[in-house]
Motif scaffolding. Sequence first.
Motif, PDB file in Angstrom:
ATOM      1  N   LYS A   1       2.337   4.402   9.069  1.00  0.00           N
ATOM      2  CA  LYS A   1       2.599   5.251   7.764  1.00  0.00           C
ATOM      3  C   LYS A   1       4.086   4.721   7.321  1.00  0.00           C
ATOM      4  O   LYS A   1       4.734   4.503   8.013  1.00  0.00           O
ATOM      5  CB  LYS A   1       2.744   6.774   8.426  1.00  0.00           C
TER       6      LYS A   1
ATOM      7  N   ASP B   1       5.865   9.097   3.793  1.00  0.00           N
ATOM      8  CA  ASP B   1       5.476  10.604   4.319  1.00  0.00           C
ATOM      9  C   ASP B   1       6.497  11.617   3.842  1.00  0.00           C
ATOM     10  O   ASP B   1       7.630  11.572   4.323  1.00  0.00           O
ATOM     11  CB  ASP B   1       5.672  10.372   5.810  1.00  0.00           C
ATOM     12  N   ASP B   2       6.084  12.204   2.816  1.00  0.00           N
ATOM     13  CA  ASP B   2       6.831  13.384   2.316  1.00  0.00           C
ATOM     14  C   ASP B   2       6.008  14.651   1.981  1.00  0.00           C
ATOM     15  O   ASP B   2       4.655  14.424   2.423  1.00  0.00           O
ATOM     16  CB  ASP B   2       7.783  13.070   1.219  1.00  0.00           C
TER      17      ASP B   2
ATOM     18  N   GLN C   1       1.357  10.896   1.703  1.00  0.00           N
ATOM     19  CA  GLN C   1       1.218  10.069   3.048  1.00  0.00           C
ATOM     20  C   GLN C   1       0.624   8.859   2.398  1.00  0.00           C
ATOM     21  O   GLN C   1      -0.552   9.005   2.216  1.00  0.00           O
ATOM     22  CB  GLN C   1       0.540  10.756   4.023  1.00  0.00           C
ATOM     23  N   CYS C   2       1.202   7.964   2.817  1.00  0.00           N
ATOM     24  CA  CYS C   2       0.529   6.549   2.709  1.00  0.00           C
ATOM     25  C   CYS C   2       0.571   5.499   3.852  1.00  0.00           C
ATOM     26  O   CYS C   2       1.685   5.589   4.629  1.00  0.00           O
ATOM     27  CB  CYS C   2       1.395   5.497   1.525  1.00  0.00           C
ATOM     28  N   TRP C   3      -0.383   5.244   4.295  1.00  0.00           N
ATOM     29  CA  TRP C   3      -0.687   4.336   5.258  1.00  0.00           C
ATOM     30  C   TRP C   3      -1.030   2.874   5.038  1.00  0.00           C
ATOM     31  O   TRP C   3      -1.543   2.754   4.065  1.00  0.00           O
ATOM     32  CB  TRP C   3      -1.705   4.673   6.349  1.00  0.00           C
TER      33      TRP C   3
END
Length: 134
Positions: free
Chosen positions: A21, A24-25, A29-31
């Motif tokens: 990740k 993350d806010d 979420q970005c992975w």
Amino acid sequence: MQAEEFEIKPPPADPKEHPTKIVDDSVIQCWHKQDTTFQRPKGIIHVDLSTPTAYTSPTAAVSCTLFTKMVEDSLNEYAYNAEIAGLSYRLFNTTEGMRVEIAGYNDKLLILQQAIFDKVRSFGEWADAQRFDL
């Protein structure tokens, strides 16, 4: 839509087994996980568009389905060219709203993503009763 850039980034010094990740806010979420197995310049994007009213009633659920199908229909011609060039997308409803999945050569992924979100954003400009006429 045909990919022009096929450069493979060098693998990381410590390749991860699972995605990491990176953002993350409260909104996103970005992975990320780089492919170190197949060595192909391809990517996958999953975006969930959430609305608190998506499945609050049968009418809301049907409206979400109709919205999704109308966006798909409006993208038919554009998506055909993208598919020929090795890109694909799926739109489907979730209990929270709609999911967009885009896959293919990473060189053109963001162009297809932009076209999809432009259609979603401009729904009121192109959607009318005539789309249901045969």
